[in-house]
Design a protein around this motif. Structure first.
Motif, PDB file in Angstrom:
ATOM      1  N   GLU B 646       0.835  -1.205   0.000  1.00  0.00           N
ATOM      2  CA  GLU B 646       0.000   0.000   0.000  1.00  0.00           C
ATOM      3  C   GLU B 646       0.868   1.251   0.000  1.00  0.00           C
ATOM      4  O   GLU B 646       0.583   2.224  -0.697  1.00  0.00           O
ATOM      5  N   LEU B 647       1.954   1.201   0.756  1.00  0.00           N
ATOM      6  CA  LEU B 647       2.840   2.372   0.778  1.00  0.00           C
ATOM      7  C   LEU B 647       3.572   2.529  -0.553  1.00  0.00           C
ATOM      8  O   LEU B 647       3.845   3.632  -1.013  1.00  0.00           O
ATOM      9  N   ARG B 648       3.857   1.419  -1.197  1.00  0.00           N
ATOM     10  CA  ARG B 648       4.561   1.495  -2.478  1.00  0.00           C
ATOM     11  C   ARG B 648       3.694   2.121  -3.571  1.00  0.00           C
ATOM     12  O   ARG B 648       4.149   2.928  -4.356  1.00  0.00           O
ATOM     13  N   TYR B 649       2.433   1.721  -3.599  1.00  0.00           N
ATOM     14  CA  TYR B 649       1.586   2.138  -4.711  1.00  0.00           C
ATOM     15  C   TYR B 649       0.629   3.270  -4.346  1.00  0.00           C
ATOM     16  O   TYR B 649      -0.198   3.659  -5.152  1.00  0.00           O
ATOM     17  N   ARG B 650       0.703   3.799  -3.138  1.00  0.00           N
ATOM     18  CA  ARG B 650      -0.219   4.877  -2.753  1.00  0.00           C
ATOM     19  C   ARG B 650      -0.030   6.044  -3.721  1.00  0.00           C
ATOM     20  O   ARG B 650       1.087   6.349  -4.152  1.00  0.00           O
ATOM     21  N   GLY B 651      -1.143   6.649  -4.060  1.00  0.00           N
ATOM     22  CA  GLY B 651      -1.072   7.820  -4.927  1.00  0.00           C
ATOM     23  C   GLY B 651      -0.912   7.501  -6.398  1.00  0.00           C
ATOM     24  O   GLY B 651      -0.876   8.412  -7.223  1.00  0.00           O
ATOM     25  N   LEU B 652      -0.843   6.240  -6.744  1.00  0.00           N
ATOM     26  CA  LEU B 652      -0.661   5.873  -8.151  1.00  0.00           C
ATOM     27  C   LEU B 652      -1.982   6.054  -8.903  1.00  0.00           C
ATOM     28  O   LEU B 652      -2.964   5.401  -8.599  1.00  0.00           O
ATOM     29  N   ARG B 653      -1.995   6.972  -9.882  1.00  0.00           N
ATOM     30  CA  ARG B 653      -3.225   7.240 -10.640  1.00  0.00           C
ATOM     31  C   ARG B 653      -3.355   6.260 -11.793  1.00  0.00           C
ATOM     32  O   ARG B 653      -2.360   5.915 -12.432  1.00  0.00           O
ATOM     33  N   ALA B 654      -4.581   5.841 -12.077  1.00  0.00           N
ATOM     34  CA  ALA B 654      -4.788   4.769 -13.043  1.00  0.00           C
ATOM     35  C   ALA B 654      -6.067   5.042 -13.821  1.00  0.00           C
ATOM     36  O   ALA B 654      -6.808   5.959 -13.490  1.00  0.00           O
ATOM     37  N   PRO B 655      -6.348   4.255 -14.845  1.00  0.00           N
ATOM     38  CA  PRO B 655      -7.586   4.449 -15.605  1.00  0.00           C
ATOM     39  C   PRO B 655      -8.835   4.243 -14.737  1.00  0.00           C
ATOM     40  O   PRO B 655      -9.901   4.751 -15.060  1.00  0.00           O
ATOM     41  N   HIS B 656      -8.713   3.472 -13.689  1.00  0.00           N
ATOM     42  CA  HIS B 656      -9.849   3.258 -12.794  1.00  0.00           C
ATOM     43  C   HIS B 656      -9.281   2.995 -11.402  1.00  0.00           C
ATOM     44  O   HIS B 656      -8.068   2.899 -11.243  1.00  0.00           O
ATOM     45  N   LYS B 657     -10.166   2.866 -10.425  1.00  0.00           N
ATOM     46  CA  LYS B 657      -9.652   2.555  -9.089  1.00  0.00           C
ATOM     47  C   LYS B 657      -8.991   1.178  -9.079  1.00  0.00           C
ATOM     48  O   LYS B 657      -9.347   0.307  -9.868  1.00  0.00           O
ATOM     49  N   ILE B 658      -8.037   1.004  -8.188  1.00  0.00           N
ATOM     50  CA  ILE B 658      -7.346  -0.277  -8.064  1.00  0.00           C
ATOM     51  C   ILE B 658      -7.481  -0.741  -6.620  1.00  0.00           C
ATOM     52  O   ILE B 658      -7.193   0.018  -5.697  1.00  0.00           O
ATOM     53  N   LYS B 659      -7.914  -1.971  -6.445  1.00  0.00           N
ATOM     54  CA  LYS B 659      -8.025  -2.526  -5.097  1.00  0.00           C
ATOM     55  C   LYS B 659      -7.180  -3.786  -4.994  1.00  0.00           C
ATOM     56  O   LYS B 659      -6.994  -4.478  -5.987  1.00  0.00           O
ATOM     57  N   ALA B 660      -6.707  -4.058  -3.799  1.00  0.00           N
ATOM     58  CA  ALA B 660      -5.821  -5.201  -3.627  1.00  0.00           C
ATOM     59  C   ALA B 660      -6.050  -5.803  -2.244  1.00  0.00           C
ATOM     60  O   ALA B 660      -6.695  -5.191  -1.390  1.00  0.00           O
ATOM     61  N   ALA B 661      -5.531  -7.006  -2.047  1.00  0.00           N
ATOM     62  CA  ALA B 661      -5.622  -7.640  -0.734  1.00  0.00           C
ATOM     63  C   ALA B 661      -4.574  -8.738  -0.621  1.00  0.00           C
ATOM     64  O   ALA B 661      -4.098  -9.256  -1.621  1.00  0.00           O
ATOM     65  N   VAL B 662      -4.230  -9.050   0.617  1.00  0.00           N
ATOM     66  CA  VAL B 662      -3.265 -10.107   0.893  1.00  0.00           C
ATOM     67  C   VAL B 662      -3.841 -11.030   1.965  1.00  0.00           C
ATOM     68  O   VAL B 662      -4.242 -10.569   3.029  1.00  0.00           O
ATOM     69  N   SER B 663      -3.900 -12.330   1.676  1.00  0.00           N
ATOM     70  CA  SER B 663      -4.338 -13.316   2.663  1.00  0.00           C
ATOM     71  C   SER B 663      -3.148 -14.129   3.140  1.00  0.00           C
ATOM     72  O   SER B 663      -2.281 -14.485   2.342  1.00  0.00           O
ATOM     73  N   GLY B 664      -3.155 -14.467   4.427  1.00  0.00           N
ATOM     74  CA  GLY B 664      -2.021 -15.154   5.027  1.00  0.00           C
ATOM     75  C   GLY B 664      -1.996 -16.650   4.810  1.00  0.00           C
ATOM     76  O   GLY B 664      -1.025 -17.308   5.165  1.00  0.00           O
ATOM     77  N   CYS B 665      -3.062 -17.204   4.223  1.00  0.00           N
ATOM     78  CA  CYS B 665      -3.030 -18.616   3.849  1.00  0.00           C
ATOM     79  C   CYS B 665      -4.184 -18.878   2.906  1.00  0.00           C
ATOM     80  O   CYS B 665      -4.965 -17.986   2.597  1.00  0.00           O
ATOM     81  N   ALA B 666      -4.289 -20.110   2.463  1.00  0.00           N
ATOM     82  CA  ALA B 666      -5.278 -20.443   1.432  1.00  0.00           C
ATOM     83  C   ALA B 666      -6.713 -20.260   1.902  1.00  0.00           C
ATOM     84  O   ALA B 666      -7.630 -20.275   1.089  1.00  0.00           O
ATOM     85  N   ARG B 667      -6.947 -20.049   3.197  1.00  0.00           N
ATOM     86  CA  ARG B 667      -8.321 -19.823   3.644  1.00  0.00           C
ATOM     87  C   ARG B 667      -8.867 -18.504   3.151  1.00  0.00           C
ATOM     88  O   ARG B 667     -10.060 -18.268   3.165  1.00  0.00           O
ATOM     89  N   GLU B 668      -7.962 -17.600   2.753  1.00  0.00           N
ATOM     90  CA  GLU B 668      -8.369 -16.421   1.996  1.00  0.00           C
ATOM     91  C   GLU B 668      -9.327 -15.494   2.735  1.00  0.00           C
ATOM     92  O   GLU B 668     -10.323 -15.028   2.175  1.00  0.00           O
ATOM     93  N   CYS B 669      -9.043 -15.207   3.985  1.00  0.00           N
ATOM     94  CA  CYS B 669      -9.948 -14.342   4.745  1.00  0.00           C
ATOM     95  C   CYS B 669      -9.954 -12.901   4.238  1.00  0.00           C
ATOM     96  O   CYS B 669     -10.870 -12.145   4.521  1.00  0.00           O
ATOM     97  N   ALA B 670      -8.929 -12.478   3.514  1.00  0.00           N
ATOM     98  CA  ALA B 670      -8.896 -11.095   3.033  1.00  0.00           C
ATOM     99  C   ALA B 670      -9.621 -10.938   1.700  1.00  0.00           C
ATOM    100  O   ALA B 670      -9.680  -9.847   1.158  1.00  0.00           O
ATOM    101  N   GLU B 671     -10.170 -12.012   1.177  1.00  0.00           N
ATOM    102  CA  GLU B 671     -10.919 -11.953  -0.085  1.00  0.00           C
ATOM    103  C   GLU B 671     -10.080 -11.375  -1.214  1.00  0.00           C
ATOM    104  O   GLU B 671     -10.526 -10.536  -1.993  1.00  0.00           O
TER     105      GLU B 671
END
Ligand SMILES: Cc1cc2nc3c(=O)[nH]c(=O)nc-3n(C[C@H](O)[C@H](O)[C@H](O)COP(=O)(O)OP(=O)(O)OC[C@H]3O[C@@H](n4cnc5c(N)ncnc54)[C@H](O)[C@@H]3O)c2cc1C
Ligand code: SF4
Ligand code: FES
Lengths: 114, 837
Positions: B646-671
């Protein structure tokens, strides 16, 4: 409001207006959206008639064909800055007002509803 | 009228399609439907079974929608048909029928080899099979597959994905003997072996031997060879499940299967069979397409129609272990007098063969290995005059000779029987892109192999071409981006003067503003640039329905200290802002008037907050789960990575909004798979998914790369984002961008992994520049009186708050007052405003 001719109201120095952008002003208690383009000044009601919200001064100024326009920032309908007619919705319009620049000051005179 | 009792045996792919087709047609509810299925799950997409190993959720494969008119009994096996009494017996009682439809599919054929019943030996057909394979593979190192056909190679790939060193044993002298010829098979073998899969061809497996723990450890081959394997998958073919029909004395096909005619009716007029268990005129089909045609036929017949099944299309195209393989029509050249045209290119490693009629005028079939781009056109041309000279069609570039050359009657989409004329009609009727064509003709909605042809037809009709941005610019966003970048244009006025016309509009101005921002060319409220921004970017806040704005400070990774939470609470309380937790793990403060924004932000910036860019087409959040720091399942530090990204890409302007997430295992709680880029931790590193989104048309992200180190991961995301920013259309999310890309995910991978366009270095530099030049937009505004001057309610009455913004209370917080509460929202008189000089 009565039928008497209204007075010109001094609003602000011309330098307060950025070309290609609008500002809101209060004239006789009415919210007016003022715009400056490269060549001209325009004034229309600040109220977006579609959403009943006072935001037209914050829209993006541009052109459609030869018509100078502002697009509502909420749902993007374009209005003719000269006449207040909405170019996307037939029958929808906002009031336009008289505006002039004298001695570096922008003045507005409200027009009655047609 | 008494309703007919319809019993369906089997809730697999074809059984489900049959029920759907019948319910579509049976508008007056003539049939009462009971479905008896042996598996514990309702119907799922068996064709995509292997996707379970790519991290796809079982729910995504679901094909069943509950229907109150259909009684579904799962976990129920039919054990016998009593034709005289017209009942079927099950493990849970009897069901009477007036019509009976058998849709029992096939069972895997397990050759009678010693040891085939050892623990660790599996078949590959159901979700339960895959779950068992996955469980057994844990901690094991070597796998083997018996059978080198379509299914065997798919299983081999699955074992690879599970981390096993994999061998394939095939009795025939080549891989995929049913689909490809000798030369195609040889090339396929080279591809497969390069992926580390050992091939033992032309040899039978004679026995399986256990190891000390009693489960399988070794294959013994007929030539005396031995192959070590502690997990074995048998994929040696399938047999139709005709045991119920056999026991009920119904005639069967010569090679098994319930013998039915072209209407799918068996010798008993009340009994029908569809899918893999049916032998139509004596022939069984192991593909889902012919099964679907049977399902439609019987559904039609049961409501009084006269449908018959068309000739089955056995064409197949698939990507096996990363290699394109396709075969169609008379691939083996069994038509008397036919001619072969072959094409082999050792350099690009492409093999192709066309089978032509004896006069070389008509296409009969063919095989493609290594590059199947020409497949859709060729498949559609079977039985027709050749659309171009054979070599032109086969050379890899020949793919472009394409659909425009096909005659109108050609079936472009074989899965859904859509012809060129149908598509041209839809295009003339206003379908201007592939999604629109899919929606109105159903073409391209099944196997998808015809989609490139849909694109070609759109192009040929002159629609679907990337069009100009708006009336002011004839070029696309991507072209504009390159113009601005290469010519180093820095103002809208010079750009439109040179390359456009008119005064711009709410489409092109924000696009140019965003491009200038992506190129890192200064603050977005400086000089002329301020007038290009839409209102959100202009006030660095999100406009709400009542004309007020919301404030969303950045909370990287969703991690926040109690002190900062208290500050947010205090600011919200002092400015009476409505507060809500967002889906992106941060806090939204709503109901601020423009003139309050700088005061609010002064407090936030002083407390260490910065802009969250919720107002911009830019990186929004990188959501995370608590990961290995706290969670007992976590295998990596998902929070740490999310914050770093998030700190690396903050402020990066793009053609549309960009969303991301990181999950700590295959259970994928961060969607993470619902995001433009999502990262899921593995034991060995990180898996990267791209192109997901929520919203109106939710889409799961596709797996892009596996087991990456953090460094490799970041480099891929850098390039992914920069390439997206440079080439996407206006307001095109990453999913649509990838979908519209010729070659899709593979092309993307070629560009950002293999550097096929030689762009990577440039993309890396661009991202490094972004990271190095980031500065908080709000902090910069607060330092500059000229920028602050824009945050006023009225130019001539800055001390008067906008009287049209009115609140009421709901659940203890301020929310916008509705029209009744503000009266008719007439402006209120306020005395004479002052002139500001
Ligand atoms: C890994 C894999 C990959 C594949 N890839 C492709 C592909 O790329 N393209 C393609 O066209 N095809 C492919 N196929 C084949 C495709 O899945 C089948 O053609 C299709 O599923 C056939 O549908 P069906 O309904 O006839 O049989 P099934 O889907 O097998 O359904 C039959 C159902 O009936 C149930 N059943 C059987 N007997 C009874 C009983 N006595 N009582 C109650 N229930 C019973 C079974 O448990 C099963 O659930 C693939 C198959 C596999 C396994
Ligand atoms: S994704 Fe895994 S590590 Fe993260 S919270 Fe869920 S179970 Fe724990
Ligand atoms: S050919 Fe399969 S979807 Fe069109």
């Amino acid at each position: 409001m009565t039928g008497q001719p209204r007075e010109w109201t001094v609003v602000c120095p011309l330098t307060c207006l950025d070309p290609g952008r609008g500002v809101a002003a209060l004239v006789d208690g009415v919210q007016v959206a003022l715009f400056r383009t490269t060549a001209d000044l325009f004034a229309i009601d600040n109220r977006d008639p579609v959403t009943d919200t006072y935001v037209l001064s914050r829209g993006i100024v541009g052109s459609r064909g030869s018509v100078p326009t502002v697009a509502s920032p909420l749902h993007k309908q374009a209005y003719d800055l000269r006449t207040g007619d909405c170019l996307d919705l037939p029958g929808v319009a906002v009031r336009w007002h008289e505006v002039r620049c004298r001695a570096g000051l922008v003045e507005v005179r409200l027009r009655e509803e047609a | 009228m008494r309703k007919g009792r319809l019993v369906v045996v089997g809730n697999g792919m074809v059984g489900q399609r049959f029920v759907d087709a019948l319910r579509d047609r049976d508008s007056n509810g003539q049939w009462r439907v009971t479905v008896l299925g042996e598996e514990s799950r309702p119907a799922y997409d068996r064709v995509r079974l292997s996707a379970l190993f790519d991290g796809v959720d079982p729910d995504e494969l679901n094909l069943h929608t509950p229907d109150p008119q259909v009684r579904l009994r799962l976990g129920t096996s039919v054990t016998a048909i009593d034709r005289a009494r017209r009942v079927v017996a099950t493990t849970a009682g009897e069901y009477p029928y007036d019509a009976l439809v058998l849709a029992t599919g096939s069972s895997p054929f397990v050759p009678p080899i010693d040891g085939a019943d050892l623990p660790g030996v599996f078949t590959y057909r159901t979700q339960d099979d895959l779950a068992a394979i996955r469980a057994h593979a844990r901690g094991r190192r070597r796998g083997a597959v018996i059978g080198g056909g379509l299914l065997g190679l798919e299983a081999a790939n699955a074992l690879r994905l599970l981390g096993l060193a994999t061998s394939v044993v095939e009795f025939a002298p080549r891989l995929m003997p049913m689909q490809v010829d000798t030369a195609g098979g040889a090339l396929l073998r080279r591809y497969v072996e390069e992926l580390g899969v050992a091939c033992h061809l032309g040899v039978a497996t004679s026995a399986l031997h256990p190891g000390p723990d009693g489960s399988v450890a070794q294959l013994e081959l007929a030539d005396g060879g031995r192959v070590a394997a502690d997990l074995v998958v048998v994929a040696a073919g399938i047999r139709p499940r005709d045991e119920l029909a056999r026991a009920a004395d119904l005639p069967l096909g010569r090679q098994g299967g319930v013998l039915v005619d072209r209407t799918c009716r068996s010798a008993d007029e009340r009994i029908w069979a569809v899918g893999e268990c049916a032998a139509v005129d004596g022939t069984c089909h192991g593909l889902v397409g012919p099964g679907y045609a049977m399902a439609e036929t019987v559904a039609d017949r049961l409501v009084g129609g006269a449908a018959t099944v068309p000739n089955a299309d056995t064409a197949t195209k698939l990507k096996l272990l990363g290699v394109d393989v396709a075969s169609f029509g008379d691939a083996h050249g069994t038509t008397p007098g036919c001619l072969d045209v072959t094409f082999t290119d050792p350099a690009t490693r492409v093999y192709a063969k066309l089978v032509l009629s004896d006069d070389a005028q008509t296409l009969l079939g063919g095989v493609l290995v290594g590059d199947a781009d020409a497949y859709p056109t060729l498949r559609a041309s079977v039985g027709q005059a050749l659309p171009a000279a054979p070599l032109a069609l086969l050379a890899p570039a020949g793919a472009g000779t394409g659909a425009a050359a096909l005659p109108g009657s050609t079936q472009v989409c074989s899965c859904n029987a859509v012809t060129r004329v149908d598509l041209d009609t839809a295009i003339a009727g206003g379908a201007t892109d592939v999604p629109a064509l899919k929606a109105c003709t159903r073409a391209g909605t099944s196997c998808g192999s015809c989609v490139p042809m849909l694109r070609q037809l759109l192009d040929a009709a002159g629609v679907g071409q990337p069009r100009g941005l708006c009336e002011h610019f004839e070029v696309s966003r991507q072209e504009l981006f390159d113009l601005i970048r290469i010519r180093e244009i820095r103002t809208f006025s010079s750009l439109i003067a040179e390359y456009g016309r008119g005064a711009g509009c709410d489409i092109c101005k924000p696009v140019v503003a965003s491009i200038l921002a992506s190129l890192g060319t200064g603050h977005l409220l400086d000089g002329e640039r301020a007038s290009l921004q839409d209102t959100n970017d202009h006030f660095l806040a999100n406009l709400q329905r009542d004309g007020s704005y919301s404030v969303v400070p950045r909370i990287p990774g969703g991690e926040i200290t109690p002190e900062k939470l208290i500050v947010l609470g205090e600011v919200a309380r002092d400015f009476a802002l409505y507060t809500k937790i967002t889906g992106g793990q941060r806090i939204d403060l709503l109901g601020a008037r423009v003139e309050q924004l700088p005061q609010i932000w002064r407090r936030l910036v002083d407390a260490g907050f910065e802009s969250g860019h919720a107002y911009g087409k830019a990186l929004r959040t990188v959501k995370s789960c608590v990961g290995s720091t706290w969670c007992r399942y976590g295998v990596q530090d998902s929070v740490g990575l999310a914050i770093a990204l998030e700190l690396r890409y903050r402020g990066l302007r793009a053609p549309h909004k960009i969303k991301a997430a990181v999950s700590g295992c295959a259970r994928e709680c961060a969607e993470a798979r619902g995001k433009d880029f999502g990262i899921i931790a593995t034991d060995a590193g990180w898996n990267l998914y791209v192109g997901g989104n929520g919203g109106f048309r939710p889409r799961h992200a596709d797996l892009f790369a596996t087991d990456l180190t953090t460094e490799a991961l970041v480099r891929l995301i850098d390039r992914f984002l920069m390439y997206y920013i440079r080439t996407a259309d206006r307001l095109q999310r990453t999913a649509a961008w990838i979908e519209a890309m010729d070659g899709g995910l593979e092309h993307l991978s070629a560009v950002i992994v293999d550097d096929s366009l030689g762009l990577c270095a440039e993309l890396d530099v661009a991202m490094a520049r972004h990271v190095g030049s980031y500065s908080d937009e709000w902090r910069d505004v607060l330092k500059d009186p000229a920028r602050l001057g824009r945050f006023t309610s009225f130019v001539n009455a800055p001390e008067v708050p906008d009287p049209s913004i009115r609140f009421t209370e709901e659940r203890g917080q301020r929310v916008p007052a509705q029209a009744e509460e503000t009266g008719s929202r007439q402006p209120v008189g306020l005395g004479l405003p002052q002139v500001r000089r």
